[in-house]
Design a protein around this motif. Structure first.
Motif, PDB file in Angstrom:
ATOM      1  N   SER A  75      -1.754  -8.933 -11.424  1.00  0.00           N
ATOM      2  CA  SER A  75      -3.011  -8.901 -10.692  1.00  0.00           C
ATOM      3  C   SER A  75      -3.633 -10.284 -10.656  1.00  0.00           C
ATOM      4  N   ASN A  89      -2.898  -7.362  -5.887  1.00  0.00           N
ATOM      5  CA  ASN A  89      -2.418  -6.385  -6.858  1.00  0.00           C
ATOM      6  C   ASN A  89      -1.054  -5.861  -6.436  1.00  0.00           C
ATOM      7  N   THR A 110       0.829  -1.201   0.000  1.00  0.00           N
ATOM      8  CA  THR A 110       0.000   0.000   0.000  1.00  0.00           C
ATOM      9  C   THR A 110       0.866   1.255   0.000  1.00  0.00           C
ATOM     10  N   PRO A 129      -7.723  -7.938  -4.069  1.00  0.00           N
ATOM     11  CA  PRO A 129      -8.948  -7.792  -4.867  1.00  0.00           C
ATOM     12  C   PRO A 129      -9.971  -8.903  -4.687  1.00  0.00           C
ATOM     13  N   LEU A 139     -14.545  -1.787  -3.984  1.00  0.00           N
ATOM     14  CA  LEU A 139     -13.704  -0.587  -4.014  1.00  0.00           C
ATOM     15  C   LEU A 139     -13.775   0.126  -5.361  1.00  0.00           C
ATOM     16  N   LYS A 140     -14.127  -0.605  -6.407  1.00  0.00           N
ATOM     17  CA  LYS A 140     -14.237  -0.006  -7.742  1.00  0.00           C
ATOM     18  C   LYS A 140     -15.695  -0.013  -8.237  1.00  0.00           C
ATOM     19  N   GLN A 199      -5.836   3.421  -0.406  1.00  0.00           N
ATOM     20  CA  GLN A 199      -6.335   2.082  -0.075  1.00  0.00           C
ATOM     21  C   GLN A 199      -7.397   1.630  -1.067  1.00  0.00           C
ATOM     22  N   ARG A 200      -8.277   2.539  -1.424  1.00  0.00           N
ATOM     23  CA  ARG A 200      -9.337   2.172  -2.376  1.00  0.00           C
ATOM     24  C   ARG A 200      -8.745   1.865  -3.744  1.00  0.00           C
ATOM     25  N   PRO A 228     -11.205  -1.936   2.485  1.00  0.00           N
ATOM     26  CA  PRO A 228      -9.991  -2.659   2.075  1.00  0.00           C
ATOM     27  C   PRO A 228      -9.598  -3.760   3.040  1.00  0.00           C
ATOM     28  N   THR A 253     -12.453  -6.042  -4.882  1.00  0.00           N
ATOM     29  CA  THR A 253     -12.187  -5.140  -6.001  1.00  0.00           C
ATOM     30  C   THR A 253     -13.475  -4.598  -6.602  1.00  0.00           C
ATOM     31  N   SER A 265      -5.533   1.273  -4.710  1.00  0.00           N
ATOM     32  CA  SER A 265      -4.521   0.212  -4.825  1.00  0.00           C
ATOM     33  C   SER A 265      -5.147  -1.177  -4.792  1.00  0.00           C
ATOM     34  N   ASP A 266      -6.250  -1.327  -4.048  1.00  0.00           N
ATOM     35  CA  ASP A 266      -7.040  -2.563  -4.158  1.00  0.00           C
ATOM     36  C   ASP A 266      -6.129  -3.786  -3.954  1.00  0.00           C
TER      37      ASP A 266
END
Length: 490
Positions: free
Chosen positions: A473, A477, A305, A362, A394-395, A355-356, A426, A391, A358-359
């Motif tokens: 990945s 990640n 991170t 995942p 967060l995405k 943090q969000r 995370p 993932t 970089s995931d």
């Protein structure tokens, strides 16, 4: 001869599993890509594009679908709403630990992460209490992080403004925090024993994220008998276990119940108190496994991170400058402290976004159902592995506008105050949320502020050419390799 025997065993196993496959009802599980007997869905997944494959399945089958790892089903949960409903709204039913084959074979389901039932409850409760109270001597966790942050500042100073790879230094600093907590001491960054420890931790994580790691996950029951590079990955965990066991043995020889020095001593106290209880979970196996869990969960993830975060700051120097302005205004020249976080909303927003974005994990760490669960119109049998795909949380575009962009402002309100978001998870959520969440958040803040207080970070690469997409990945990640310069500010 060995390979031929392994192939024969695989064929025989395939025949048995094919018979069981035909007998086993699967219509109660969520839909998914049709699996092949024995191998399941492995042929439909490219290991270097593992997450891409999962996203493609999500587009076809929706936010909940089933994959088969060999003959074993695993339910995939996608998006904030789905993960929240499982891990938070139905937290008890989804509180089991799913299969982690490498840990199963080496740690034997002991410890915090890989255990279930009463063992898990007691190990988790003990770890949380010990980390929270830090009843190990007179120094707090924060003081130990502050000390290590200053050591990291000194190492950055030694580069004298020249380009260097920060990966090694971040790994050493974060590992030393865990060493200080578990063993009661930190190591110099050139200590051979310490470097071996870091190497083993990194190698285990990389193996689990590799193609061989994926194959081992699918076919672990036979892979122990098949020659190949996966045995090197397994050996690193064996070496790590031996290292921790040696430290436990040394601590036991000098241990005094009235003077606890570190995590191991605290555990030894519980072992002493429970020595007449034959059902006690406070045994050597749980001590070693729990210590390894703290290392594996607390070293690679936090250091990765940090690597991702500083790469983002190189790409967006204006964000770095805003953090430094906040540091100068709130902290000045004194040592940063955890209390400063409440007065530094922009810095906290940047850490949230790191943090969000970089995931780091995942796929999330696998769960399993503790009972038969009726969920979203399906029946998930007890003991089924469940992957909360973090993932996709967060995405999640419904939770974070333009999730592919790095934008700390998404965590600030109109007045510049910090705005927390329930989809920022995370560390996962529910009963299995990461034990070291508080420790990791403190480390990220203190390391970040200590370094940016003293240095401006630069690189020779044009900001538009800095690539924030992961180098690799899979289950984790990893950021791309980069170098940077640490230019003294004053």
């Amino acid at each position: 001869m060995l390979l031929a025997t392994a192939i024969l065993l695989l064929v025989l196993l395939g025949m048995v599993l094919t018979i069981r496959w035909k007998r086993k009802p699967k219509d109660e599980l969520p839909p998914g890509p049709p699996p092949f007997p024995v191998v399941g869905n492995i042929l439909q997944i490219k290991h270097r594009e593992f997450l891409h494959s999962l996203r493609q399945f999500q587009k076809i089958y929706g936010p909940i679908f089933t994959l088969y790892f060999g003959s074993r089903p695993a339910v995939m949960l996608c998006g904030y709403d789905m993960v929240k409903e499982a891990l938070i709204d139905n937290k008890d039913a989804f509180s089991g630990r799913g299969r982690i084959p490498v840990a199963e074979y080496i740690l034997k389901d002991y410890g915090i992460i890989g255990s279930n039932g009463e063992c898990w409850k007691q190990m988790r409760r003990f770890a949380l209490t010990t980390l929270r109270n830090f009843g190990m001597g007179k120094r707090s966790i924060e003081e130990r992080i502050q000390e290590e942050a200053q050591c990291l500042v000194e190492e950055f100073s030694k580069t004298k403004g020249k380009l260097f790879d920060p990966n090694f230094l971040f790994g050493c600093a974060v590992s030393n925090i865990i060493c200080s907590i578990v063993f009661g001491k930190r190591f110099s960054y050139d200590d051979k024993q310490f470097l071996s420890l870091i190497q083993n931790i990194n190698a285990v994580i990389r193996f689990m994220n590799s193609g061989w790691g994926l194959v081992f996950y699918y076919f672990h029951r036979i892979m122990f008998y098949v020659p190949g590079p996966h045995h090197k990955g397994i050996q690193h965990l064996i070496d790590l276990k031996a290292f921790v066991q040696e430290k436990v043995d040394k601590s036991a020889k000098t241990f005094h119940p009235d003077t606890t020095r570190h995590f191991i001593d605290c555990f030894l106290v519980k072992m002493l108190q429970d020595q007449k209880n034959p059902a006690s979970e406070f045994i050597n196996e749980n001590l070693v496994a729990s210590s390894i869990n703290l290392f594996s969960a607390g070293t690679e993830t936090t250091s990765t991170t940090l690597r991702y975060g500083f790469l983002a700051l190189l790409k967006y120097p204006e964000i770095q400058a805003k953090i430094q302005d906040e540091i100068d205004r709130v902290i000045g020249d004194r040592c940063p402290s955890a209390e400063d976080r409440t007065q530094m909303p922009y810095t906290e927003a940047v850490i949230y976004e790191i943090q969000r974005f970089s995931d780091i994990i995942p796929t999330g760490v696998p769960r399993c159902t503790t009972e038969d669960v009726s969920f979203r119109g399906y029946t998930i049998p007890k003991g089924t592995d469940v992957f909360p795909l973090l993932t996709t949380v967060l995405k999640d575009p419904e939770q974070f506008a333009q999730p592919e962009l790095f934008s700390p402002d998404r965590f600030l309100d109109d007045k510049g105050a910090l705005k927390k978001h329930p989809a920022l998870m995370p560390f996962s959520a529910g009963k299995r949320v990461c034990v070291g969440e508080g420790l990791a958040r403190m480390e990220l803040f203190l390391f970040l502020t200590a370094l940016l207080q003293k240095f401006t970070l630069t690189t020779v690469v044009s900001t538009k050419d800095i690539d924030l997409s992961p180098e690799y990945s899979s289950a984790g990640n990893l950021p791309r390799y980069y170098t940077m310069s640490a230019v003294p500010r004053h």
